[in-house]
Each structure stands twice: as structure tokens, then as C-alpha cells.
Design a protein around this motif. Structure first.
Motif, PDB file in Angstrom:
ATOM      1  N   LYS A   6      12.959  -9.406   5.888  1.00  0.00           N
ATOM      2  CA  LYS A   6      12.878 -10.861   5.731  1.00  0.00           C
ATOM      3  C   LYS A   6      11.745 -11.399   6.601  1.00  0.00           C
ATOM      4  O   LYS A   6      11.424 -12.570   6.568  1.00  0.00           O
ATOM      5  N   GLY A   7      11.170 -10.521   7.404  1.00  0.00           N
ATOM      6  CA  GLY A   7      10.113 -10.939   8.316  1.00  0.00           C
ATOM      7  C   GLY A   7       8.738 -10.700   7.722  1.00  0.00           C
ATOM      8  O   GLY A   7       8.559 -10.675   6.501  1.00  0.00           O
ATOM      9  N   GLU A   8       7.765 -10.485   8.605  1.00  0.00           N
ATOM     10  CA  GLU A   8       6.392 -10.265   8.157  1.00  0.00           C
ATOM     11  C   GLU A   8       6.303  -8.978   7.337  1.00  0.00           C
ATOM     12  O   GLU A   8       6.969  -7.983   7.647  1.00  0.00           O
ATOM     13  N   LYS A   9       5.452  -9.008   6.345  1.00  0.00           N
ATOM     14  CA  LYS A   9       5.353  -7.854   5.467  1.00  0.00           C
ATOM     15  C   LYS A   9       4.295  -6.866   5.948  1.00  0.00           C
ATOM     16  O   LYS A   9       3.365  -7.229   6.670  1.00  0.00           O
ATOM     17  N   LEU A  10       4.460  -5.661   5.467  1.00  0.00           N
ATOM     18  CA  LEU A  10       3.416  -4.650   5.629  1.00  0.00           C
ATOM     19  C   LEU A  10       2.494  -4.736   4.418  1.00  0.00           C
ATOM     20  O   LEU A  10       2.940  -5.115   3.329  1.00  0.00           O
ATOM     21  N   VAL A  11       1.237  -4.355   4.590  1.00  0.00           N
ATOM     22  CA  VAL A  11       0.358  -4.213   3.428  1.00  0.00           C
ATOM     23  C   VAL A  11      -0.246  -2.806   3.454  1.00  0.00           C
ATOM     24  O   VAL A  11      -0.385  -2.210   4.527  1.00  0.00           O
ATOM     25  N   ALA A  12      -0.568  -2.314   2.282  1.00  0.00           N
ATOM     26  CA  ALA A  12      -1.159  -0.971   2.184  1.00  0.00           C
ATOM     27  C   ALA A  12      -2.676  -1.093   2.202  1.00  0.00           C
ATOM     28  O   ALA A  12      -3.245  -1.805   1.376  1.00  0.00           O
TER      29      ALA A  12
ATOM     30  N   PRO B 140       7.675  -4.116 -16.563  1.00  0.00           N
ATOM     31  CA  PRO B 140       8.455  -5.161 -15.868  1.00  0.00           C
ATOM     32  C   PRO B 140       9.256  -4.634 -14.678  1.00  0.00           C
ATOM     33  O   PRO B 140       9.510  -5.370 -13.723  1.00  0.00           O
ATOM     34  N   ASP B 141       9.662  -3.354 -14.730  1.00  0.00           N
ATOM     35  CA  ASP B 141      10.440  -2.784 -13.620  1.00  0.00           C
ATOM     36  C   ASP B 141       9.574  -2.352 -12.440  1.00  0.00           C
ATOM     37  O   ASP B 141      10.096  -1.962 -11.389  1.00  0.00           O
ATOM     38  N   SER B 142       8.274  -2.420 -12.618  1.00  0.00           N
ATOM     39  CA  SER B 142       7.384  -1.836 -11.604  1.00  0.00           C
ATOM     40  C   SER B 142       7.466  -2.564 -10.265  1.00  0.00           C
ATOM     41  O   SER B 142       7.460  -3.790 -10.198  1.00  0.00           O
ATOM     42  N   GLN B 143       7.551  -1.790  -9.212  1.00  0.00           N
ATOM     43  CA  GLN B 143       7.492  -2.351  -7.857  1.00  0.00           C
ATOM     44  C   GLN B 143       6.100  -2.165  -7.263  1.00  0.00           C
ATOM     45  O   GLN B 143       5.864  -2.529  -6.112  1.00  0.00           O
ATOM     46  N   ILE B 144       5.199  -1.547  -8.037  1.00  0.00           N
ATOM     47  CA  ILE B 144       3.820  -1.377  -7.570  1.00  0.00           C
ATOM     48  C   ILE B 144       3.080  -2.673  -7.883  1.00  0.00           C
ATOM     49  O   ILE B 144       2.427  -2.807  -8.929  1.00  0.00           O
ATOM     50  N   LYS B 145       3.235  -3.645  -7.010  1.00  0.00           N
ATOM     51  CA  LYS B 145       2.637  -4.963  -7.256  1.00  0.00           C
ATOM     52  C   LYS B 145       2.263  -5.605  -5.924  1.00  0.00           C
ATOM     53  O   LYS B 145       2.828  -5.263  -4.867  1.00  0.00           O
ATOM     54  N   THR B 146       1.356  -6.554  -6.008  1.00  0.00           N
ATOM     55  CA  THR B 146       0.814  -7.148  -4.775  1.00  0.00           C
ATOM     56  C   THR B 146       1.900  -7.850  -3.968  1.00  0.00           C
ATOM     57  O   THR B 146       1.822  -7.919  -2.746  1.00  0.00           O
ATOM     58  N   ALA B 147       2.921  -8.366  -4.642  1.00  0.00           N
ATOM     59  CA  ALA B 147       4.009  -9.038  -3.912  1.00  0.00           C
ATOM     60  C   ALA B 147       4.690  -8.070  -2.943  1.00  0.00           C
ATOM     61  O   ALA B 147       5.296  -8.495  -1.955  1.00  0.00           O
ATOM     62  N   ASN B 148       4.602  -6.790  -3.230  1.00  0.00           N
ATOM     63  CA  ASN B 148       5.187  -5.784  -2.332  1.00  0.00           C
ATOM     64  C   ASN B 148       4.159  -5.177  -1.391  1.00  0.00           C
ATOM     65  O   ASN B 148       4.402  -4.126  -0.785  1.00  0.00           O
ATOM     66  N   GLY B 149       2.996  -5.799  -1.304  1.00  0.00           N
ATOM     67  CA  GLY B 149       1.987  -5.344  -0.342  1.00  0.00           C
ATOM     68  C   GLY B 149       1.135  -4.189  -0.824  1.00  0.00           C
ATOM     69  O   GLY B 149       0.384  -3.604  -0.044  1.00  0.00           O
ATOM     70  N   VAL B 150       1.257  -3.848  -2.112  1.00  0.00           N
ATOM     71  CA  VAL B 150       0.477  -2.720  -2.628  1.00  0.00           C
ATOM     72  C   VAL B 150      -0.344  -3.168  -3.832  1.00  0.00           C
ATOM     73  O   VAL B 150      -0.051  -4.195  -4.437  1.00  0.00           O
ATOM     74  N   ASP B 151      -1.342  -2.373  -4.183  1.00  0.00           N
ATOM     75  CA  ASP B 151      -2.273  -2.766  -5.232  1.00  0.00           C
ATOM     76  C   ASP B 151      -2.293  -1.694  -6.325  1.00  0.00           C
ATOM     77  O   ASP B 151      -2.758  -0.576  -6.090  1.00  0.00           O
TER      78      ASP B 151
ATOM     79  N   LEU C 150       4.032  -0.481  16.767  1.00  0.00           N
ATOM     80  CA  LEU C 150       2.714  -0.138  16.233  1.00  0.00           C
ATOM     81  C   LEU C 150       2.187  -1.276  15.361  1.00  0.00           C
ATOM     82  O   LEU C 150       2.960  -1.998  14.726  1.00  0.00           O
ATOM     83  N   ASP C 151       0.865  -1.402  15.312  1.00  0.00           N
ATOM     84  CA  ASP C 151       0.251  -2.403  14.445  1.00  0.00           C
ATOM     85  C   ASP C 151      -0.106  -1.818  13.086  1.00  0.00           C
ATOM     86  O   ASP C 151      -0.200  -2.545  12.108  1.00  0.00           O
ATOM     87  N   ALA C 152      -0.322  -0.531  13.065  1.00  0.00           N
ATOM     88  CA  ALA C 152      -0.655   0.141  11.803  1.00  0.00           C
ATOM     89  C   ALA C 152      -0.280   1.614  11.926  1.00  0.00           C
ATOM     90  O   ALA C 152      -0.301   2.168  13.030  1.00  0.00           O
ATOM     91  N   PHE C 153       0.051   2.206  10.807  1.00  0.00           N
ATOM     92  CA  PHE C 153       0.400   3.627  10.821  1.00  0.00           C
ATOM     93  C   PHE C 153       0.195   4.212   9.427  1.00  0.00           C
ATOM     94  O   PHE C 153       0.222   3.497   8.427  1.00  0.00           O
ATOM     95  N   VAL C 154       0.002   5.513   9.387  1.00  0.00           N
ATOM     96  CA  VAL C 154      -0.228   6.190   8.100  1.00  0.00           C
ATOM     97  C   VAL C 154       1.120   6.529   7.465  1.00  0.00           C
ATOM     98  O   VAL C 154       2.030   7.011   8.140  1.00  0.00           O
ATOM     99  N   ALA C 155       1.234   6.238   6.184  1.00  0.00           N
ATOM    100  CA  ALA C 155       2.466   6.559   5.451  1.00  0.00           C
ATOM    101  C   ALA C 155       2.122   6.649   3.975  1.00  0.00           C
ATOM    102  O   ALA C 155       0.988   6.374   3.582  1.00  0.00           O
ATOM    103  N   GLN C 156       3.105   7.008   3.161  1.00  0.00           N
ATOM    104  CA  GLN C 156       2.827   6.929   1.738  1.00  0.00           C
ATOM    105  C   GLN C 156       3.133   5.505   1.268  1.00  0.00           C
ATOM    106  O   GLN C 156       3.958   4.803   1.844  1.00  0.00           O
ATOM    107  N   GLU C 157       2.466   5.132   0.202  1.00  0.00           N
ATOM    108  CA  GLU C 157       2.548   3.759  -0.321  1.00  0.00           C
ATOM    109  C   GLU C 157       3.993   3.312  -0.553  1.00  0.00           C
ATOM    110  O   GLU C 157       4.344   2.146  -0.309  1.00  0.00           O
ATOM    111  N   SER C 158       4.838   4.237  -1.003  1.00  0.00           N
ATOM    112  CA  SER C 158       6.217   3.862  -1.340  1.00  0.00           C
ATOM    113  C   SER C 158       6.964   3.299  -0.140  1.00  0.00           C
ATOM    114  O   SER C 158       7.867   2.476  -0.292  1.00  0.00           O
ATOM    115  N   LEU C 159       6.601   3.717   1.061  1.00  0.00           N
ATOM    116  CA  LEU C 159       7.288   3.196   2.253  1.00  0.00           C
ATOM    117  C   LEU C 159       7.000   1.700   2.413  1.00  0.00           C
ATOM    118  O   LEU C 159       7.889   0.919   2.775  1.00  0.00           O
TER     119      LEU C 159
END
Lengths: 561, 393
Positions: free
Chosen positions: A265-271, A334-345, A247-256
Motif C-alpha cells: 500500500k506504500g511506495e511502489k517498486l519499478v523495474a 486482460p489478465d496480464s499483470q505485465i503492465k506499467t501500473a505494476n511498475g513493469v514495462d 536498500l534503495d535498489a536491488f537486482v531481482a526478476q521482474e515478477s518480484l
């Protein structure tokens, strides 16, 4: 004879003593024994702590088990037994008293849980008692970064119509959202209806029925490649293990998106946060007010919810890619994973859509059944000699479950069996019309002969291709317990390339993609070969055995309805 | 039978009778020929007051209080008033609580009238030594985001003539097509109201009764008032501006700000305990207003008078009530966002959340306002049914 009166008196005294002394003592002893456990929801552990049994939805297993582990380590009086349960089982088992509390993926289920509880006995109050939340995650469209960029990400706000437009303009673009039987699917569908009615609040039954709304939703839904019934942990595992993108895109919750990006290690997903707004997966913790509930369980639940919402645990929530429910924890932590580096805003979503009432949600689910992309589905079943006995019996049950689960008013289902030869048991027709016929044919399947697997698949694909119904999802769901050894129309070999080539030729001629979901049934099936076959049509293969086959077919049915 | 033998038998029988009676009395509920060494007071507490009562119980238990020679242990079970009322009405408690600390006296009266009829006796008393008695207070207030408050204040300046916003302006804002017509900005969309879910939180039903008080401009309403079609139309217009009737509507306003609600009718203690987090997550300040008439949650301490509760348990419960009402413990209400119920203890002092957040509009002395009187049980039932029909189907 002179002694008899004395004997009588002694006997009377002894009896009196028993009645007045021993009987009350006995009653005391009996009444102070351990209480019988009224339900599986409650018990004690080997440290004498009261154990609260809490069911949780599978996609948050890592987070939930981590929090529960900390609770059990730190609490002296109470312990939690966390049970990972699919949503469908969770709700039915909750009503049976299997759990003291539940943590579904969304509060969207709680209204129907109360409703079912009261349906059993109208005099009952709600079963859902105290509620709390510890983690949230918005529903997003997860897209591969390169695909999102083609839609204007990150500069442009992307909406549902953009997604549909992309799929219409490029037939190779494939996107999916979960079936509306799942929370993510129902919430995504709800967001679509909001977008269609140009509303951000107060979605009503009239809005759902408006022709313009229905047109919009139908147009978006007709571009969906498939729906999905897998839990997000299954989706994540598949994304991390698969060699080819389905799939090129799919609905999920942001945490996924966060969890995937932290592991790949490959291409990232973005939300992509739909510009018309989105809803939250809010992971409530709900105490179940069943007759089995005792005051101690209530206190244990309170301690659990307080603990889950304590600052230290809320930081764990943030580390695991969820948004904490405690207002005091900043997303900039500082512990937050809700950051653009993880594909989320962290600044998104800008528009939050409220959950409609239970009644509107029910109407919405019904409306979606009529507007979703309909499917033509051929069930292709192996009836070779090796299927004989329990294997075939379980397979029949699974096929019947699949037929029973397909509820879309315009979905069509047919049945083909293969052994040494291929046989069309029931031609493709609206499932509403041929359900009885399908079930009778499934019940009459008999095992004997060899395995003309390729011919079975090709025959089904050929029939679908001949119909040329590109507005539908065209699907073959094939199950085999062995290896190809008898095909005549397609070259029989352990290498499925000949079948893949034949399927490609069909598609080249008609332009109609046919998806082949393959099920390797039992340990003798060649999963690698089936995986190649499925991946060639950009879907996935599954493993099943007599124990799991029913569940698997239930899951597969959600891909189309 | 010889005389000594007869005497012996009589003695044995006497001893046996006495021993049997003692054991029997000990085993019977409430039996206490020999006084028990321990007694437990089980308190079912409304959720807003529960953290305070639990903290007080912990200190009380550690101090080793005794009543009639028996050591008292207090256990607190958190339970919202709606669940508790349902359990009282069906006699559905696994262990009957010794005390119910409901949200308001209104709920205690409802439980009493539901149960008293079938039992032929009151289970909670309104007078005498064991009467129910408030132990902490908290009003239901307006919380409005500052930008929205400023816009409304300016828009309704003429109508208000110096007074502050009330249910009437909130209603008028609710029926306005957009914030633009109210002097707000385009991107604010429409006005969004927040009230607690009336079927899950007693504060939700209280907010609807408070709205009725404002509609009729009096502090008491009847069943006829609540079922009046004119009022129900007005209420429907108001509640149609609620965008989130999920069980988490109030929490969502604090979590997601004005995307979920511009203004809410919320219990003051809930706001106070969440104010620090709110400042971190959501930068815009809230403005707090005290409505007139105002609804008070008074957390009455009601001792269960049914036969399942022994005299010793009742006295132990009384002892803990005195402890809660002592000046020292009353002062601690302030740290939990509550207000002391004792008139001798001021609503100010060390650790007071009201003082800490006074800048938002929280006031130690609540402005003079009529106190909303409880609505009749039949009226509440009608209102609840009306809500279900309109918003849950």
C-alpha cells in the motif's frame, strides 16, 4: 515293510508335482508382485495415480503450486508431488535420484548438473533430458520509484554505470545484487560483463580478462552495499514486513516487482531494464534421465509440460506476474499483470543478452570473485552459559560453515566471543590465510558466564572502524541466544539505543558504515531488540534455532561472497 | 505295486507334467501355449512426431484392433533421438520398446550398428516385412525475418542472379562486421544465426551436416569432409554468429524475435505448429526457404527385433504401422505440421498447416533439391566432439 515302496512312490509323485506345478506357480506369484520403488522420485497416490516428484525453486512457489493444484485436480492418470527446494539442495538431490524432474529458476544450472553427473561416471550421457518452459521473467534492477526517478526514470534509459554513478555520488544510496552463487546474481553479473565489454553477443573468456572490462566491473561492484543469498520469496516477505528500507535498489526478476506492487500500500517498486541489455530467468522444466526413470514417468512429464503450456495455465502464469512461454498468449491479455501500473514495462527489455556457454560462465564466476567488493567480517559469537550443550555445538558447525563458504580471495574474517567479557579469538585476516586458525578457535569455544552482547558488537565495530577500509563491505555478524546483561563499555540495558548511539558515533567520526547482521538464536533471544540494532545499520536481523542455524549462516555467507 | 495303482500314478504324473508345462510356458517370456488376450506395442517416438503418433494411437486403441486374437494397445513414449540412441547403446531401457520412431533412419542405423556388434544380430532390419519404414516427413528449412531477408536478398542480388539465399550467403552474413555492411540498419547489430543445440537435438547435428553439404556442394559427406580443417574453419565462422546455444535457442528466436536470431535452420513442423503464436507475439513475418541440399526427417518406424520382443508384439507393431500408413491417418499428418510419408497421399488437404501458412513461403511441393544423405557415424562423432570443444568449454 511291504508298504514302504508305495510310500516312496507317493513321495516321489508329490515331489514331482511340487517341482512341476507349485514351483512355477510360486515363481509367477512372486514375480508379479508390486515392483520395489527404485527411487523417491516415483510413487503412487491413494487414487492409484502415478506420482511424479518434481522439485521447484522457492521464488515461484505460488505460481508452481497453483499450476500443480490444477494438474492434480484434472488429471486422472498422473499426479505431481511438488517439492519446494533451495537451488543448492535441488542440484545435489537431483543427482541422488530424489526427483523425476526439476524446475530450477534458470537453465543456467543445467550445464553444471550434466557436468557433475558425468563426473560421477564418464560413460554417462546427460542427466538433463526433455526440456520445456512455462514462465519467464527478465532480470531487472528493482528500485523504489522515488530513487529511480533520481536516476532519470522513466524518461532515461538507465545502465549499470548509472547505478554505480548514483552510488558513488551519494553515499547514502544503497544497492545490492544477489551473490553469483544464485541465478539472478550470476545473470546480473553476466549482464555487467556484457556491458563492460560493450557487447551484446558472444561474450568470451578473452572479454572477461580484458583490463577495460575488469575495470568497469570492479567499479560497479565496489558500489554494492552487500550481496545476497536469500531466495526471492524471502526478499518479498521481508520487503512487505519491514518497517524501514534497507536498500534503495536491488537486482531481482521482474515478477518480484509485480508481486510486491500488487500487495503493497506504500511506495511502489519499478523495474529498471539495464539499457545494455539483460538476461532471462527462464524456469525450465527438466526431465532427469536417471536410471530410475520409467516410460510412464516420461509420459507423465509430457502431460505435465503440455498442461503447463495450455492456454488456461499460461493465463495463470500471466496473472502471477510472469511472462508466458506460449507465444499465443499476448502480454496485452486482460489478465496480464505485465503492465506499467505494476511498475513493469511489457515493451522491455529491448536488448536480450544470450547466456554464455557453461565454460564461459565458470570463468565469469571466478572473475567476479576477484572483482567483487571484498569484505571485512567479524563473526561475533555468544558463549554465555546458556549456550552450553547442543546449542553451542550447532552454533560451532554454523560458524565453520560460514568460514568455509567465504571464498573471495581478498575477504577477511575475524572471530570475537563474548560472555561476561569480550575476547578476540582470531584477529581479522585474509580468510585464505587464517581459515585453519578460525576453525580451531571455533572448535575450542566454551560456554560459561553472562551476556555482554553490546560490548561484543561494539568491540568488533571499533576494530573495523580503526582499519578505515571504505572500499570494503564492513560487517559484524553477531549471534546471541539471550539478552544483554553484562556490558561495561556500552551501557547495559534492554534498550539497544546506547549501542546504536555508540555505533553512530564511530561512523560520524570515520564516515565508515559498519553493517550489523544480528541472529536471534533460539526462543530466549530478544528478536525485537536485535531487529532494531540491525535496522539502525540498514540491514536485517534473522531468527535461527539449532535446527536452522547452519542453513542461516550459509545464507549469510552469500551476502559477502 | 498293483496294476491299477501303477496306472493311477502314471496318469497323475502325466497330468502334472502337462499342467506344469503349460504354467511354465505361460510364465516364460513370450510363452503362449494359451494365447494372451492383450498385447501392448510400446513406441518410443521422436518429439516432432510424437503428438501425431499419440493422437493416432488414441484413435487406434479406441477402435479395438486385434492381432491373432489379442487386443492391441499402443503406448507412446516421447524421447528425443539423442537420449534414445544413448539408451539403445547401453541397453538402458526399463522396458524395451517394441518400436522406435527416430528422427531419421540415420539414427536407427547408428543404434543398430552399436548394438548389433555386441549381440551378434541386427536389432532393426533394413529389408523384409519388419523393415523400418518412414511414416511422416518434415524438412529442415530456413526461417528468416522478412526485414532481414529483404536486406540480404538485395545485398547479394548479383551473386544470386535470380536464385534464393543459401548457406553461402548466410555464412557471408555471419562474418560481416555488422548489418550496416549488409544493407541493414545500425540497430540490428550483427547477423545472428539460430540452429538447434547439436548435443540436445538431432536437428542441430543435421544442420551442421547440411552446412557441410552446402560447403562441398554435394548431398553426401564423408568423415574426412567433416574433419577437414578448411571446412571446420568455415563452419566455425558460421557458428560464431549463433548467439544462443542454450537448449532453448530455437524457441527463443520465436519468443524474442531478432534480438535472439535473424535467421534459423529449423525443422518445418516446429515452425508450422508455432506459427499462429508467432504471429501474435511477434508481428514481423518470417520468410521460409528450402535449402539445397535439403535434410529430411523421415521418422522411420523401426520394429525392435531382439529376443525380448515376441512374435505377437512384432505383428501387433506391424498392424499399427499399417494403420499409420493408411491414407486416412497419413492425411492427419498435415494438421500436426508434418507431411505424409505415403506417396499416394498429397501434402495438401483439410487442416493442412502448410496450406494455412503458405503466405510465409511454406510450400506443399518442396522445390526440387538434392536430399542430404546420412553422414557416417564416425563423422558425426567427430563433429559433435568438435562442437563441444569449441562451444561448450
Amino acid at each position: 515293510m511291504r508298504n514302504r515302496p508305495r510310500t516312496n512312490v507317493v513321495a516321489i509323485v508329490v515331489a514331482l508335482a511340487f517341482v512341476l506345478v507349485l514351483a512355477p506357480i510360486l515363481m509367477l506369484v512372486l514375480s508379479s508382485g508390486p515392483e520395489p520403488s527404485s527411487s523417491a522420485a516415483v510413487s503412487k497416490d491413494d487414487k492409484g495415480r502415478l506420482v511424479l516428484t518434481v522439485a521447484y525453486s522457492p521464488e515461484k512457489a505460488q505460481l508452481f503450486e497453483r499450476l500443480v493444484g490444477e494438474f492434480n485436480k484434472q488429471n486422472q492418470r498422473y499426479a505431481i508431488r511438488a517439492v519446494k527446494v533451495d537451488m543448492t539442495d535441488m542440484l545435489s538431490q537431483a543427482l541422488e535420484g530424489s526427483y523425476a524432474a526439476i524446475s530450477p529458476d534458470s537453465a543456467i544450472w543445467l550445464g553444471s548438473l550434466d557436468q557433475q553427473w558425468q563426473d560421477q561416471d564418464a560413460s554417462r550421457a546427460n542427466i538433463v533430458g526433455s526440456l520445456s518452459r512455462f514462465a519467464l521473467s527478465p532480470v531487472v534492477v528493482a528500485a523504489w520509484q522515488s530513487e529511480a526517478q533520481k536516476m532519470g526514470y522513466p524518461g532515461k534509459a538507465i545502465g549499470w554505470a548509472d547505478l554505480a554513478g548514483r552510488a558513488t555520488a551519494d553515499s547514502s544510496f544503497r544497492w545490492s545484487h544477489p551473490s553469483s552463487t544464485t541465478a539472478a546474481g550470476l545473470l546480473a553479473t553476466t549482464a555487467e560483463f556484457y556491458a563492460a565489454s560493450s557487447k551484446t553477443v558472444r561474450l568470451t573468456g578473452e572479454d572477461l580478462a580484458a583490463p577495460a572490462t575488469q575495470d568497469f566491473v570492479r567499479k560497479v561492484e565496489r558500489t554494492v552495499q552487500q550481496y545476497g543469498g536469500e531466495s526471492e520469496d524471502q526478499v518479498l516477505a521481508r520487503l512487505l514486513s519491514q518497517r524501514q528500507r534497507t536498500l534503495d535498489a536491488f537486482v531481482a526478476q521482474e515478477s518480484l516487482v509485480v508481486r510486491f506492487n500488487r500487495q503493497t500500500k506504500g511506495e511502489k517498486l519499478v523495474a529498471i531494464y539495464p539499457r545494455e541489455g539483460t538476461l532471462w530467468m527462464d524456469h525450465p522444466l527438466a526431465l532427469l534421465e536417471g536410471p530410475w526413470l520409467k516410460p510412464e514417468h516420461r509420459r507423465a512429464f509430457q502431460e505435465m509440460t503440455d498442461f503447463f503450456r495450455s492456454p488456461a495455465m499460461q493465463r495463470i502464469v500471466l496473472q502471477e506476474g510472469y511472462r508466458p512461454a506460449d507465444l499465443g498468449i499476448s502480454l496485452d491479455d486482460p489478465d496480464s499483470q505485465i503492465k506499467t501500473a505494476n511498475g513493469v514495462d511489457p515493451a522491455q527489455p529491448q536488448t536480450l543478452l544470450p547466456m554464455p556457454s557453461y565454460g564461459v560462465l565458470e570463468s565469469l564466476r571466478n572473475a567476479w570473485m576477484l572483482l567483487k567488493r571484498p569484505a571485512n567480517i567479524y563473526l561475533v559469537a555468544d558463549t554465555s552459559g546458556s549456550m552450553e550443550g547442543d546449542k553451542l555445538a550447532r552454533a560451532k558447525e554454523a560458524l565453520n560453515i560460514f568460514v568455509g563458504q567465504v571464498r573471495g580471495g581478498s575477504d577477511r574474517v575475524g572471530l570475537i566471543s563474548f560472555a561476561s567479557d569480550v575476547r578476540e579469538e582470531v584477529p581479522l585476516a585474509d580468510v585464505g590465510q587464517n581459515k585453519d586458525r578460525l576453525q580451531a578457535a571455533i572448535d575450542n569455544l566454551r560456554a560459561s558466564g553472562n551476556t555482554a552482547l553490546y560490548d561484543g558488537v561494539y568491540s568488533a565495530a571499533e576494530r573495523l572502524d580503526a582499519l578505515r577500509q571504505s572500499d570494503r563491505i564492513n560487517v559484524v555478524v553477531v549471534m546471541t541466544d539471550g539478552k544483554e546483561n553484562a556490558s561495561r563499555r556500552v551501557r547495559s540495558s534492554s534498550d539497544p539505543q546506547s549501542l546504536i548511539n555508540s555505533l553512530r558515533s564511530l561512523q560520524t567520526r570515520s564516515g565508515l558504515p559498519v553493517l550489523v547482521f544480528a541472529v536471534a538464536y533460539g526462543s530466549d533471544a530478544d528478536f525485537t531488540m536485535l531487529q532494531r540494532l540491525s535496522e539502525a545499520t540498514r540491514v536485517q536481523a534473522y531468527r535461527g534455532d539449532p535446527e536452522t542455524i547452519k542453513k542461516l549462516y550459509q545464507l549469510l555467507s552469500a551476502f559477502f561472497s | 505295486m498293483r496294476a491299477p495303482t501303477r496306472l493311477l500314478l502314471v496318469l497323475v504324473a502325466g497330468v502334472v507334467l502337462i499342467a506344469g508345462a503349460i504354467v511354465w510356458r505361460q510364465a516364460a517370456p513370450g510363452g503362449s501355449l494359451a494365447k494372451p488376450r492383450d498385447v501392448t506395442v510400446r513406441i518410443v517416438s521422436a518429439l516432432p512426431a510424437e503428438p501425431w503418433v499419440t493422437a493416432a494411437a488414441k484413435t487406434y486403441n479406441a477402435q479395438g484392433h486385434a492381432v491373432d486374437g489379442a487386443k492391441v494397445t499402443v503406448e507412446v513414449v516421447p524421447m528425443d533421438g539423442i537420449t534414445a540412441l544413448n539408451r539403445w547403446s547401453k541397453n538402458d531401457f526399463d522396458q524395451i520398446p517394441t518400436v522406435w520412431l527416430a528422427e531419421t533412419r540415420d539414427w536407427v542405423n547408428q543404434a543398430n550398428s552399436l548394438v548389433a556388434e555386441s549381440r551378434g544380430q541386427d536389432i532393426f532390419l533394413a529389408g523384409g516385412e519388419y523393415r523400418d519404414q518412414p511414416v511422416a516427413l518434415s524438412p529442415e528449412v530456413w526461417a528468416i525475418f522478412k526485414s532481414r531477408y529483404d536486406a540480404l536478398k538485395e545485398h547479394y542480388a548479383k551473386d544470386l542472379s535470380g536464385r534464393d539465399l543459401s548457406w553461402q550467403q548466410i555464412h557471408d552474413a555471419a562474418i560481416s562486421p555488422s548489418w550496416v555492411t549488409l544493407g541493414g540498419q545500425q540497430e540490428w547489430g550483427r547477423f545472428k544465426l539460430v540452429i538447434p543445440h547439436p548435443k540436445r537435438d538431432p536437428a542441430g547435428l543435421a544442420a551442421m551436416v547440411g552446412a557441410a553439404g552446402a560447403y562441398y556442394d554435394r548431398a553426401g559427406v564423408s568423415t574426412d569432409d567433416l574433419t577437414n580443417p578448411g571446412f571446420q574453419k568455415w563452419l566455425r565462422e558460421l557458428l560464431d554468429s549463433v548467439v544462443d546455444f542454450s537448449p532453448f535457442g530455437v524457441e527463443n528466436m520465436l519468443l524474442f524475435g531478432y534480438s535472439n536470431g535473424d535467421a534459423g535452420q529449423i525443422i518445418e513442423s516446429y515452425l508450422l505448429v508455432n506459427m499462429e503464436g508467432l504471429q501474435k507475439r511477434w508481428k514481423e513475418p518470417l520468410v521460409i526457404l528450402y535449402p539445397d541440399p535439403i535434410t529430411w526427417f523421415d521418422f522411420p518406424y523401426a520394429i525392435y527385433m531382439g529376443k525380448e520382443t515376441t512374435a505377437l508384439e512384432k505383428n501387433a507393431a506391424l498392424d499399427f504401422k499399417q494403420y499409420l500408413l493408411s491414407a486416412e491417418v497419413q492425411k492427419t499428418t498435415l494438421k500436426f505440421g508434418l507431411r505424409p510419408a505415403s506417396p499416394d497421399v498429397p501434402a495438401q488437404g483439410e487442416g493442412s498447416l502448410i496450406a494455412r501458412w503458405a503466405g510465409m513461403g511454406f510450400k506443399e511441393d518442396v522445390p526440387s533439391a538434392s536430399r542430404m544423405r546420412p553422414a557416417p557415424r564416425s563423422g558425426l562423432a567427430s563433429l559433435s566432439e568438435w562442437f563441444t570443444g569449441r562451444y561448450e568449454r
